[in-house]
Motif scaffolding. Structure first.
Motif, short mmCIF file in Angstrom:
data_model
loop_
_atom_site.label_atom_id
_atom_site.label_comp_id
_atom_site.label_asym_id
_atom_site.label_seq_id
_atom_site.Cartn_x
_atom_site.Cartn_y
_atom_site.Cartn_z
N SER A 138 -19.93 33.03 14.76
CA SER A 138 -19.39 32.56 13.48
C SER A 138 -20.33 31.57 12.82
O SER A 138 -20.55 31.60 11.60
N VAL A 139 -20.91 30.68 13.60
CA VAL A 139 -21.86 29.70 13.07
C VAL A 139 -23.13 30.40 12.59
O VAL A 139 -23.74 29.98 11.58
N ALA A 140 -23.52 31.47 13.29
CA ALA A 140 -24.74 32.20 12.89
C ALA A 140 -24.63 32.77 11.49
O ALA A 140 -25.64 32.89 10.78
N LEU A 141 -23.42 33.11 11.07
CA LEU A 141 -23.23 33.70 9.74
C LEU A 141 -23.49 32.70 8.62
O LEU A 141 -23.80 33.09 7.49
N VAL A 142 -23.40 31.40 8.94
CA VAL A 142 -23.66 30.36 7.94
C VAL A 142 -25.15 30.24 7.65
O VAL A 142 -25.57 29.82 6.57
N LYS A 143 -25.97 30.59 8.64
CA LYS A 143 -27.43 30.59 8.53
C LYS A 143 -28.00 29.20 8.24
O LYS A 143 -28.86 29.02 7.37
N GLN A 144 -27.50 28.23 8.98
CA GLN A 144 -28.02 26.87 8.94
C GLN A 144 -28.44 26.48 10.35
O GLN A 144 -27.61 26.35 11.24
N LYS A 145 -29.75 26.28 10.55
CA LYS A 145 -30.26 26.02 11.90
C LYS A 145 -29.69 24.73 12.49
O LYS A 145 -29.41 24.67 13.69
N TRP A 146 -29.57 23.70 11.68
CA TRP A 146 -29.06 22.44 12.21
C TRP A 146 -27.63 22.60 12.72
O TRP A 146 -27.25 21.99 13.73
N LEU A 147 -26.85 23.43 12.04
CA LEU A 147 -25.48 23.66 12.47
C LEU A 147 -25.45 24.47 13.76
O LEU A 147 -24.59 24.24 14.63
N VAL A 148 -26.39 25.42 13.89
CA VAL A 148 -26.49 26.21 15.12
C VAL A 148 -26.80 25.30 16.30
O VAL A 148 -26.16 25.38 17.37
#
Length: 518
Positions: A138-148
């Protein structure tokens, strides 16, 4: 100077003789200590009956090695053999039922792996792993490395820190000998794989990878519980390749590697019956009575053994992966071949993961002091979390982080005048000899920094005290001299490899000789 700097052959022969003699000498001290103290009360739990007919007991102090070849042996053979047989049967049967076996082989591998995990650990464990996968997908879909990274490291911390790890472990019902090992191994590697998937998805600008891609990647059974970790981009490219072919003599190489691993296991078994290198360091009263050479041999042999253990474990798994037409990360580089911190690692898969997503990403070309400091700090922060935060891991991370940066500081210092000017005026061979002296000292810092994570802080402190302070100057200089000989032999092997990869151009003929030949 250059790596191709050569030394005279007689000098290399002298180094070989000195090194061989020193290894035999140190080994004889360890053999004597093992034989004389075999019935010691402190050895009772770790030295167990072995070769009855030869009157030798066996060093069984390493739980992991014993587990692999007793409790876990049959499970490994059964699961991996089933994986190979299932893949072969599917490859043969797929065309007959109208399925492209090459195209869907990664999905079949994933389904078999998930089924094996379900049978081994139960549905609650499988559900727990899938929940981690869903969160990071789910986090990968946001495409923000810091969030990953924030989500991935938080998830990883949840299995390393109390009370979150105990809560998750309590969800897995039942109990058997390998439950703890498989629990943390499977979830830990799953989180790292999911982070790799999410980070690669951030790089995919036009679309997203599917959850099915993550499922196939994470549940590939040979890698699931113990690694190594292949980054998602590498696994996806290799597992979805439909043009499957074997290289020339590839099956012969696979067979020879399997036989080599079997031979190594037998050699280790022989050594365990004569050299109690794992049990002796646990008895500090005995260690304090041993000679300096015996302590040096114990510290060195413990790191060599740890490399052998990793090489065998990853070698067996990699053999199965190679049969599946994958090119997995190779076993770690032997500690004997290391004299720089930049190449020190015991899991090439984790090392590749950290280098790609953290160390190289932040450090760039690794020639800026502050960028390198930040890169190494972030790398060892994640490594500490991966290993499980505790005092010993903190010390190990600090010293290795310091060693990696200190190498850069020294390199920067000696690249400045007057050191660089002096090196330009001396010959290549002399430059190699001087560098070898510093490399020999660096080799022992690598051993001392890493032996504390294999044995104990007390053993590492005692070895350092005896070799650096109490043993000075005789023991200190003699050990460094032997290490220097070993470093030069390693450099010679690197020189020969470099020449094979890039042969030196033949010298041009003089002009007069050229005219005569015409």
């Amino acid at each position: 100077m250059g790596i191709k700097a050569a030394l005279p052959r007689y000098e290399l022969y002298l180094y070989t003789t000195v090194l061989a003699g020193a290894l035999i000498w140190a080994g004889s001290w360890i053999l004597d200590a093992s034989s004389e103290n075999v019935n010691r009360k402190a050895f009772k739990d770790s030295v167990q009956p072995g070769w009855h007919y030869f009157g030798r007991k066996m060093d069984a102090a390493d739980f992991e090695w014993m587990m692999w070849f007793t409790t876990f042996r049959n499970h490994i053979l059964f699961a991996l053999t089933g994986h190979v047989i299932f893949a072969k049967i599917f490859t043969i049967m797929a065309p007959k039922i109208g399925i492209d076996g090459c195209k869907h082989r990664s999905l079949i591998f994933g389904l078999y792996g998930a089924l094996a995990v379900l049978v081994t650990m139960g549905w609650t464990y499988l559900a727990l792993v899938l929940s981690h996968c869903l969160v990071l997908y789910s986090v990968a879909l946001v495409k923000q490395k810091w969030l990953v990274f924030a989500t991935g490291l938080t998830t990883l911390a949840s299995i390393r820190l109390e009370p979150y790890n105990s809560w998750q472990e309590s969800l897995v019902t039942g109990s058997f000998d390998l439950q703890d090992v498989l629990f943390y191994g499977g979830i830990g590697f799953s989180i790292m794989r999911c982070m790799s998937f999410a980070l690669e998805n951030c790089e995919k600008k036009d679309s997203n990878y599917t959850f099915c891609d993550l499922f196939k990647y994470n549940f590939y059974l040979p890698f699931f519980f113990f690694g190594p970790i292949m980054t998602f981009d590498q696994y996806h490219a290799q597992a979805t390749n439909i043009k499957l072919s074997r290289k020339e003599r590839e099956m012969w190489n696979i067979t020879s590697k399997a036989l080599l691993h079997l031979s190594i296991i037998l050699v280790v078994d022989v050594f365990f019956h004569y050299l109690y290198i794992l049990t002796i360091p646990s008895d500090m009263k005995l260690v304090g009575k041993l000679s300096d050479w015996c302590l040096a041999g114990l510290a060195y042999s413990n790191l060599v053994y740890d490399w052998i253990k990793a090489a065998v474990m990853f070698g067996v798994i990699n053999t199965v992966a190679t049969l599946d037409h994958l090119d997995p990360p190779q076993p770690p580089k032997c500690i004997t071949m290391l004299y720089v911190f930049a190449e020190t690692h015991f899991d090439r898969g984790i090392n590749d993961w950290l280098c790609k997503y953290v160390y190289d990403y932040i450090g760039g070309d690794h020639d800026k002091i502050f960028k390198e400091l930040l890169a190494t700090f972030c790398t060892f922060f994640i490594t500490t979390l991966w290993l499980g935060p505790c005092q010993l891991v903190y010390l190990w991370s600090f010293f290795n982080c310091f060693g990696l940066n200190f190498e850069l500081w020294v390199a920067k210092l000696f690249s400045l005048p007057p050191f660089s000017t002096m090196e330009r005026f001396m010959g290549d061979a002399m430059s190699r000899r001087i560098r070898g002296v510093f490399n020999a000292a660096n080799f022992w810092t690598i051993i001392l920094y890493n032996v504390l994570s294999l044995n104990s802080l007390e053993f590492a402190k005692l070895v350092a005290k005896r070799l650096i302070f109490k043993g000075f100057p005789l023991s200190t200089l003699s050990v460094l001299m032997v290490t220097y000989c070993g470093v030069q032999l390693i450099k010679e092997r690197e020189r020969e490899t470099a020449l094979l990869e890039e042969p030196e151009p033949e010298p041009e003929k003089p002009a007069e000789a050229k005219e005569k030949s015409e």
